[in-house]
Design an enzyme around this catalytic site. Structure first.
Site, PDB file in Angstrom:
ATOM      1  N   CYS A   1      -0.175   3.914   2.545  1.00  0.00           N
ATOM      2  CA  CYS A   1       0.227   3.521   3.900  1.00  0.00           C
ATOM      3  C   CYS A   1       1.640   4.017   4.201  1.00  0.00           C
ATOM      4  CB  CYS A   1       0.165   2.000   4.062  1.00  0.00           C
ATOM      5  SG  CYS A   1      -1.485   1.301   3.840  1.00  0.00           S
TER       6      CYS A   1
ATOM      7  N   CYS B   1       0.830  -1.205   0.000  1.00  0.00           N
ATOM      8  CA  CYS B   1       0.000   0.000   0.000  1.00  0.00           C
ATOM      9  C   CYS B   1       0.866   1.257   0.000  1.00  0.00           C
ATOM     10  CB  CYS B   1      -0.923  -0.030   1.221  1.00  0.00           C
ATOM     11  SG  CYS B   1      -1.860   1.474   1.491  1.00  0.00           S
TER      12      CYS B   1
END
Length: 128
Positions: free
Chosen positions: A33, A30
């Protein structure tokens, strides 16, 4: 540094924590993230010991991802006394996240610390 939590340690580190816990559900693949990680570290530094920050790899902890009904990554949950108080997901950008974190910080750092009841009133903090 962010404490990495798994299904095995989640109850002890998050649900039974005497302080509110900001749980960062993410995954290694991700990109967002990774982008928000420095913002979360900055937030933790500003809050000190009044809020605990932990990370959960959603890919490795499927039961937790299912239990908390993750729809997107990253998802941030502020859990106090085992209860989700604030849920942050689908960020619209860096400023949106910073504003939400600032509201959390104000709600939790400007009040006396008394975390001994499972029936704490909802503080009415914004959820994005």
């Amino acid at each position: 540094m962010v404490l990495s939590v798994s299904e095995r340690t989640f109850s002890q580190e998050v649900l039974e924590s005497p302080t509110p816990v900001l749980v960062n559900f993410g995954a290694p693949w991700c990109g967002l993230c990774r982008i928000i990680h420095p913002l979360l570290l900055q937030f933790k530094a500003q809050c000190g010991d009044q809020i605990k920050l932990v990370g959960v790899n959603a890919d490795d902890n499927f039961k937790l991802a299912t239990k908390y009904k993750l729809k997107s990554l990253p998802t941030l949950l502020l859990i106090e006394n085992g209860i989700v108080r604030v849920r942050l997901e689908s960020f619209r950008g860096r400023e949106d996240l910073l504003l939400a974190l600032e509201e959390i910080k104000v709600c939790y750092t400007d009040r006396p610390i008394t975390y001994h009841s499972q029936k704490t009133a909802d503080l009415g903090c914004r959820s994005a």
